[in-house]
Design a protein around this motif. Sequence first.
Motif, PDB file in Angstrom:
ATOM      1  N   ALA A 146       0.843  -1.192   0.000  1.00  0.00           N
ATOM      2  CA  ALA A 146       0.000   0.000   0.000  1.00  0.00           C
ATOM      3  C   ALA A 146       0.880   1.245   0.000  1.00  0.00           C
ATOM      4  O   ALA A 146       1.960   1.274   0.588  1.00  0.00           O
ATOM      5  N   GLY A 147       0.402   2.270  -0.664  1.00  0.00           N
ATOM      6  CA  GLY A 147       1.082   3.552  -0.655  1.00  0.00           C
ATOM      7  C   GLY A 147       2.082   3.765  -1.763  1.00  0.00           C
ATOM      8  O   GLY A 147       2.603   4.877  -1.922  1.00  0.00           O
ATOM      9  N   LEU A 148       2.383   2.742  -2.552  1.00  0.00           N
ATOM     10  CA  LEU A 148       3.320   2.890  -3.663  1.00  0.00           C
ATOM     11  C   LEU A 148       2.564   3.114  -4.966  1.00  0.00           C
ATOM     12  O   LEU A 148       1.522   2.507  -5.206  1.00  0.00           O
ATOM     13  N   ASP A 149       3.091   3.980  -5.818  1.00  0.00           N
ATOM     14  CA  ASP A 149       2.501   4.259  -7.123  1.00  0.00           C
ATOM     15  C   ASP A 149       2.633   3.014  -8.005  1.00  0.00           C
ATOM     16  O   ASP A 149       3.738   2.539  -8.277  1.00  0.00           O
ATOM     17  N   ALA A 150       1.499   2.481  -8.452  1.00  0.00           N
ATOM     18  CA  ALA A 150       1.511   1.233  -9.222  1.00  0.00           C
ATOM     19  C   ALA A 150       2.335   1.363 -10.496  1.00  0.00           C
ATOM     20  O   ALA A 150       3.000   0.411 -10.921  1.00  0.00           O
ATOM     21  N   ALA A 151       2.304   2.532 -11.140  1.00  0.00           N
ATOM     22  CA  ALA A 151       3.088   2.725 -12.356  1.00  0.00           C
ATOM     23  C   ALA A 151       4.581   2.637 -12.061  1.00  0.00           C
ATOM     24  O   ALA A 151       5.349   2.002 -12.795  1.00  0.00           O
ATOM     25  N   ALA A 152       5.020   3.245 -10.972  1.00  0.00           N
ATOM     26  CA  ALA A 152       6.438   3.274 -10.627  1.00  0.00           C
ATOM     27  C   ALA A 152       6.920   1.967 -10.029  1.00  0.00           C
ATOM     28  O   ALA A 152       8.130   1.731  -9.920  1.00  0.00           O
ATOM     29  N   VAL A 153       5.989   1.096  -9.629  1.00  0.00           N
ATOM     30  CA  VAL A 153       6.364  -0.229  -9.119  1.00  0.00           C
ATOM     31  C   VAL A 153       6.652  -1.191 -10.270  1.00  0.00           C
ATOM     32  O   VAL A 153       7.493  -2.097 -10.132  1.00  0.00           O
ATOM     33  N   ALA A 154       5.989  -1.029 -11.413  1.00  0.00           N
ATOM     34  CA  ALA A 154       6.116  -2.000 -12.498  1.00  0.00           C
ATOM     35  C   ALA A 154       7.582  -2.327 -12.832  1.00  0.00           C
ATOM     36  O   ALA A 154       7.946  -3.511 -12.921  1.00  0.00           O
ATOM     37  N   PRO A 155       8.483  -1.342 -12.999  1.00  0.00           N
ATOM     38  CA  PRO A 155       9.877  -1.702 -13.315  1.00  0.00           C
ATOM     39  C   PRO A 155      10.613  -2.412 -12.192  1.00  0.00           C
ATOM     40  O   PRO A 155      11.652  -3.031 -12.434  1.00  0.00           O
ATOM     41  N   LEU A 156      10.097  -2.337 -10.970  1.00  0.00           N
ATOM     42  CA  LEU A 156      10.725  -3.083  -9.882  1.00  0.00           C
ATOM     43  C   LEU A 156      10.689  -4.579 -10.143  1.00  0.00           C
ATOM     44  O   LEU A 156      11.528  -5.331  -9.642  1.00  0.00           O
ATOM     45  N   MET A 157       9.700  -5.024 -10.947  1.00  0.00           N
ATOM     46  CA  MET A 157       9.513  -6.448 -11.164  1.00  0.00           C
ATOM     47  C   MET A 157      10.543  -7.056 -12.114  1.00  0.00           C
ATOM     48  O   MET A 157      10.617  -8.263 -12.282  1.00  0.00           O
TER      49      MET A 157
END
Length: 342
Positions: A146-157
């Motif tokens: 929770a609290g993380l921008d879903a768009a900015a999380v995508a490259p973390l994967m």
Amino acid sequence: MRAVTGFAASGPRAPLRPFEFTRRDLRPDDVAVRVTHVGVCHSDLHAVEAMAAGSPPLVPGHEFTGEVTAVGAEVTRFRVGDAVAVGNIVDSCGRCDSCRAHREPYCAEFPATTYGGRDLHDGSPTQGAYSTEYVVRDAFVYALPAGLDAAAVAPLMCAGVTTWSPLRRAGVGPGQQVGIVGLGGLGHLAVRFAVAMGARVTVFTSSPAKEADARALGAHDVVVSTDPAAMAAVAGRLDLVLDTASGAHDLAPYLAALRLDGTLCVLGLPEQYVVSPMSLLGRSLTVSGSGGTAETQEMLDFCGAHGLTADVEVLPLAEVNTAFERLAQGDVRYRFVLAVAS
């Protein structure tokens, strides 16, 4: 079967075009995810460029976030409506030593990749997440903090876990000195991770203009790799150097930057490296791939606790060809992410 729309490549020089296809019906351990954001990785571009004439359509995309829309009968970890993320591995044998150690990218039978691979049950080709929906085995779905921008999380994967894994396995923490070679999609995340782990971080870059960016990310020191005096000054100082540069280059200066028993971990994989055996005296050279399921969720939890994400530029999925053109020119800081329409 589940009807899906996306964007597919039909050849190395052809633009990606809208494409309708189907996903499998859910197996008992499957999760259906409505894709909201998907990262654009250099490997996507390379996969399209490597297509042979007459190849079937290829839907790229292997780092994405979204919302669970359905679950199989045996799934207990997720419910409809959960925010989740998926990376570049979507299944593995589960039996070999690597899988049992939750190091699935090193599966002895080779894992099922998010696209360009084969489903381990029926042998059908996998198609990626430049699409409205993805169906994936639940073990390879991750809870989105929770609290993380879903768009900015995508490259973390992809970029995120690729840099997290060697840092974590090296036990990076306070009192250690870490070098990061390159400040691109992987490098900027490596800097953020190493700083958050408590290490003193040195960034190596061939561009003096990137010093301000490196320091803004938290780097303590910046060394211009084309400056012999600056490279000599850092010799014998670092415990770990994480090399994120993709092109072929000389590893000797980075090996020289290591302390006794230090390690140079290479993430970029050209066809070959030429290394003098003498440069390895008292030092180690290793290569790392992506991260397994345990490391990936650990990374996401760490990012949630520290508020870490990638720096991204978001474009609509329909502008995927613009993203590809600009990525090929190096015109991005630091990752493109495609927003998939609801």
